[in-house]
Scaffold this motif. Structure first.
Motif, PDB file in Angstrom:
ATOM      1  N   GLY A 116       0.830  -1.151   0.130  1.00  0.00           N
ATOM      2  CA  GLY A 116       0.037  -0.094   0.006  1.00  0.00           C
ATOM      3  C   GLY A 116       0.772   1.193   0.014  1.00  0.00           C
ATOM      4  N   ALA A 117       2.142   1.211  -0.367  1.00  0.00           N
ATOM      5  CA  ALA A 117       2.952   2.195  -0.015  1.00  0.00           C
ATOM      6  C   ALA A 117       2.695   3.528  -1.053  1.00  0.00           C
ATOM      7  CB  ALA A 117       4.397   2.010  -0.378  1.00  0.00           C
ATOM      8  N   LYS A 118       2.386   3.263  -2.468  1.00  0.00           N
ATOM      9  CA  LYS A 118       2.005   4.166  -3.166  1.00  0.00           C
ATOM     10  C   LYS A 118       0.847   4.901  -2.960  1.00  0.00           C
ATOM     11  CE  LYS A 118       4.509   2.592  -7.155  1.00  0.00           C
ATOM     12  NZ  LYS A 118       4.291   1.933  -8.678  1.00  0.00           N
ATOM     13  N   LEU A 119      -0.334   4.056  -2.470  1.00  0.00           N
ATOM     14  CA  LEU A 119      -1.564   4.758  -1.934  1.00  0.00           C
ATOM     15  C   LEU A 119      -1.606   5.529  -1.031  1.00  0.00           C
ATOM     16  CD1 LEU A 119      -4.072   1.623  -3.078  1.00  0.00           C
ATOM     17  CD2 LEU A 119      -3.598   3.624  -4.384  1.00  0.00           C
ATOM     18  N   ARG A 120      -0.777   4.947   0.050  1.00  0.00           N
ATOM     19  CA  ARG A 120      -0.373   5.579   1.604  1.00  0.00           C
ATOM     20  C   ARG A 120       0.221   7.029   0.994  1.00  0.00           C
ATOM     21  NH1 ARG A 120       1.766   1.736   3.438  1.00  0.00           N
ATOM     22  NH2 ARG A 120       3.919   2.527   3.433  1.00  0.00           N
ATOM     23  N   ARG A 123      -2.405   9.524  -0.300  1.00  0.00           N
ATOM     24  CA  ARG A 123      -3.200   9.957   0.608  1.00  0.00           C
ATOM     25  C   ARG A 123      -2.752  11.184   1.385  1.00  0.00           C
ATOM     26  NH1 ARG A 123      -4.570   6.109   5.464  1.00  0.00           N
ATOM     27  NH2 ARG A 123      -2.185   6.764   5.735  1.00  0.00           N
ATOM     28  N   ASN A 124      -1.454  10.492   1.698  1.00  0.00           N
ATOM     29  CA  ASN A 124      -0.647  11.513   2.695  1.00  0.00           C
ATOM     30  C   ASN A 124      -0.314  12.945   2.301  1.00  0.00           C
ATOM     31  OD1 ASN A 124      -0.670   9.642   4.741  1.00  0.00           O
ATOM     32  ND2 ASN A 124       1.336   8.885   4.432  1.00  0.00           N
ATOM     33  N   LYS A 125       0.084  13.080   0.802  1.00  0.00           N
ATOM     34  CA  LYS A 125       0.309  14.176   0.117  1.00  0.00           C
ATOM     35  C   LYS A 125      -1.063  14.855   0.118  1.00  0.00           C
ATOM     36  CE  LYS A 125       1.745  15.828  -4.437  1.00  0.00           C
ATOM     37  NZ  LYS A 125       2.133  15.502  -5.787  1.00  0.00           N
ATOM     38  N   PHE A 126      -2.152  14.538  -0.177  1.00  0.00           N
ATOM     39  CA  PHE A 126      -3.318  15.100  -0.380  1.00  0.00           C
ATOM     40  C   PHE A 126      -3.649  15.777   1.161  1.00  0.00           C
ATOM     41  CE2 PHE A 126      -4.005  13.582  -4.521  1.00  0.00           C
ATOM     42  CZ  PHE A 126      -5.091  14.359  -4.873  1.00  0.00           C
ATOM     43  N   ASN A 127      -3.570  14.961   2.307  1.00  0.00           N
ATOM     44  CA  ASN A 127      -3.776  15.378   3.638  1.00  0.00           C
ATOM     45  C   ASN A 127      -2.924  16.689   3.817  1.00  0.00           C
ATOM     46  OD1 ASN A 127      -5.821  13.606   3.745  1.00  0.00           O
ATOM     47  ND2 ASN A 127      -4.608  12.138   4.821  1.00  0.00           N
ATOM     48  N   SER A 216      -8.497  19.113 -11.578  1.00  0.00           N
ATOM     49  CA  SER A 216      -8.444  18.804 -10.153  1.00  0.00           C
ATOM     50  C   SER A 216      -6.734  18.155 -10.394  1.00  0.00           C
ATOM     51  CB  SER A 216      -9.150  17.649  -9.930  1.00  0.00           C
ATOM     52  OG  SER A 216     -10.618  18.093  -9.918  1.00  0.00           O
ATOM     53  N   PRO A 217      -5.861  18.176  -9.237  1.00  0.00           N
ATOM     54  CA  PRO A 217      -4.998  17.531  -9.245  1.00  0.00           C
ATOM     55  C   PRO A 217      -4.655  16.055  -9.561  1.00  0.00           C
ATOM     56  CG  PRO A 217      -5.351  17.945  -6.930  1.00  0.00           C
ATOM     57  CD  PRO A 217      -6.621  18.650  -7.987  1.00  0.00           C
ATOM     58  N   HIS A 218      -3.649  16.050  -9.990  1.00  0.00           N
ATOM     59  CA  HIS A 218      -3.168  14.375 -10.423  1.00  0.00           C
ATOM     60  C   HIS A 218      -3.520  13.463  -8.961  1.00  0.00           C
ATOM     61  CE1 HIS A 218      -1.572  10.802 -12.373  1.00  0.00           C
ATOM     62  NE2 HIS A 218      -0.585  10.647 -11.196  1.00  0.00           N
ATOM     63  N   GLY A 219      -4.041  12.257  -9.229  1.00  0.00           N
ATOM     64  CA  GLY A 219      -4.511  11.400  -8.436  1.00  0.00           C
ATOM     65  C   GLY A 219      -5.542  11.848  -7.390  1.00  0.00           C
ATOM     66  N   THR A 220      -6.529  12.665  -8.062  1.00  0.00           N
ATOM     67  CA  THR A 220      -7.784  12.743  -7.308  1.00  0.00           C
ATOM     68  C   THR A 220      -8.733  11.672  -7.333  1.00  0.00           C
ATOM     69  OG1 THR A 220      -7.840  15.192  -7.870  1.00  0.00           O
ATOM     70  CG2 THR A 220      -9.969  14.304  -7.327  1.00  0.00           C
ATOM     71  N   MET A 221      -8.734  11.021  -8.176  1.00  0.00           N
ATOM     72  CA  MET A 221      -9.614   9.729  -8.130  1.00  0.00           C
ATOM     73  C   MET A 221      -9.119   8.769  -7.147  1.00  0.00           C
ATOM     74  SD  MET A 221     -10.756   8.856 -12.244  1.00  0.00           S
ATOM     75  CE  MET A 221     -11.417   7.423 -11.392  1.00  0.00           C
ATOM     76  N   ASP A 222      -7.681   8.573  -7.136  1.00  0.00           N
ATOM     77  CA  ASP A 222      -7.006   7.521  -6.225  1.00  0.00           C
ATOM     78  C   ASP A 222      -7.225   7.894  -4.624  1.00  0.00           C
ATOM     79  OD1 ASP A 222      -5.836   6.382  -8.160  1.00  0.00           O
ATOM     80  OD2 ASP A 222      -3.715   7.095  -7.664  1.00  0.00           O
ATOM     81  N   MET A 223      -7.320   9.532  -4.426  1.00  0.00           N
ATOM     82  CA  MET A 223      -7.623   9.962  -3.087  1.00  0.00           C
ATOM     83  C   MET A 223      -9.116   9.773  -2.719  1.00  0.00           C
ATOM     84  SD  MET A 223      -6.675  11.299  -0.394  1.00  0.00           S
ATOM     85  CE  MET A 223      -7.313  12.199   0.855  1.00  0.00           C
TER      86      MET A 223
END
Length: 340
Positions: A116-120, A123-127, A216-223
């Motif tokens: 889960g490192a990439k997904l984590r 999430r941390n970047k958006f937060n 929207s920023p890259h990774g919005t759907m992931d977030m």
């Protein structure tokens, strides 16, 4: 709609029953209202969406009633996105595997560890940048509904909505669902996802309509997906559906028929206008559980013709309720009506 809600809460619904509240499908009540079959007509096909719902012991007879009804309308019945359990009721029909539905086991879901490192990190970047996720339960304010309609319009960018087996923006429909919202540091809504479920108090959740602003920023759907899965796990849901991956794991066996092998070539090599393989690869970041979905049609039907009708159905105007169809003869205990 109250009758439909009561029925789904009694018989538990299925993986597509939330779409009945779009009010664009006909409801065929069989076996004295103990079985429900949802469908739309396109040309001379009556296309059923998903598995029958209701008292399972009556499914075989209910399907027979529906096929008789189709015969009376000089049409052929087609069963779209059904599960493997429904194929046993239609053994004298042809079966084509459409693809697989991605599901997440929330009891074991986690983004900790190496996997889960990439997904984590996402999430941390958006937060850290101050983005805020929240699930808002109905009833919704007019302000929120206006915000998500604005995002939906931007996301569509003039394109026509699809329908039937996929949700589309309809204010009355969206207003029924919990909505996951993602806001930027200034508080502006940049993305949303509506959450469906098969029936009240279900332990399964469905990621339904998900849209975001083009800027929207890259990774919005992931977030959005990471946040929904974490929220659902905290809320004690057990399973979450991320929807269909068309043509996934189709035509890979030597025993598969020519149409299935052609489907596999499309899956592997066609990228425009729809990247089937890319969709599975994306959902695989979150899900390792896949449930097969099938197309079932008459032995005397022709698969290319069936696919053409499905294309017409899914791509025709979806923003208006369909015209009600006539009630079937009382002697056969048919009741055929529009949702509502």
């Amino acid at each position: 709609m109250k009758k439909l809600e009561h029925f789904l809460n009694t018989y538990k619904g299925n993986h597509l029953s939330h779409l009945l509240f779009l009010e664009d499908k006909n409801l065929f009540w069989a076996k004295e209202n103990k079985v429900l079959i949802a469908y739309q007509q396109v040309a001379n096909r009556l296309v059923v969406l998903g598995d029958p719902i209701g008292e399972r012991t009556y499914f075989q007879e209910a399907i027979k009633e529906f096929e008789q009804y189709a015969d009376r309308k000089k049409s052929k019945a087609v069963y779209y996105q059904v599960s493997s359990s429904t194929t046993s009721y239609l053994q004298n029909h042809k079966v084509f595997k459409l693809g697989e539905e991605a599901t997440v086991d929330l009891n074991s879901y986690s983004i900790s560890g190496k996997y889960g490192a990439k997904l984590r990190n996402r999430r941390n970047k958006f937060n850290k940048q101050g983005y805020q996720f929240q699930v808002v339960n109905p009833p919704h304010t007019g302000k929120l509904l206006k915000e998500i309609e604005e995002i939906s319009d931007e996301w569509l960018s003039g394109k026509k909505e699809k329908g039937f087996s996929v949700s589309f923006f309809k204010r009355d429909y969206v207003a029924l669902s919990p909505i996951g919202t993602l806001r930027n540091p200034e508080g502006k809504l940049i993305a949303f996802v509506t959450l469906g479920y098969a029936y009240k108090d279900s332990k399964s959740l469905i990621v339904d309509l998900m849209r975001y602003r083009p800027q929207s920023p890259h990774g919005t759907m992931d977030m959005l997906i990471i946040s929904i899965l974490s929220w659902a796990k905290d809320e004690k849901y057990e399973k979450c559906s991320l929807g269909m991956c068309p043509l996934s794991n189709v035509g890979k066996s030597k025993e598969d028929k020519i149409y299935e092998k052609v489907a596999n070539l499309i899956y592997e090599y066609v990228k425009v206008p729809y990247n089937f393989k890319g969709l599975r690869e994306y959902k695989r970041k979150f899900s390792h559980s896949w449930e097969a979905r099938y197309l079932i049609y008459s032995n005397d039907d022709w698969l290319p013709s069936v696919f053409l009708k499905l294309y017409m159905l899914i791509n025709r105007s979806s923003t208006k309720n369909i015209v009600n169809t006539p009630t079937s003869p009382k002697s056969l205990n048919y009741k055929n009506q529009k949702v509502g």
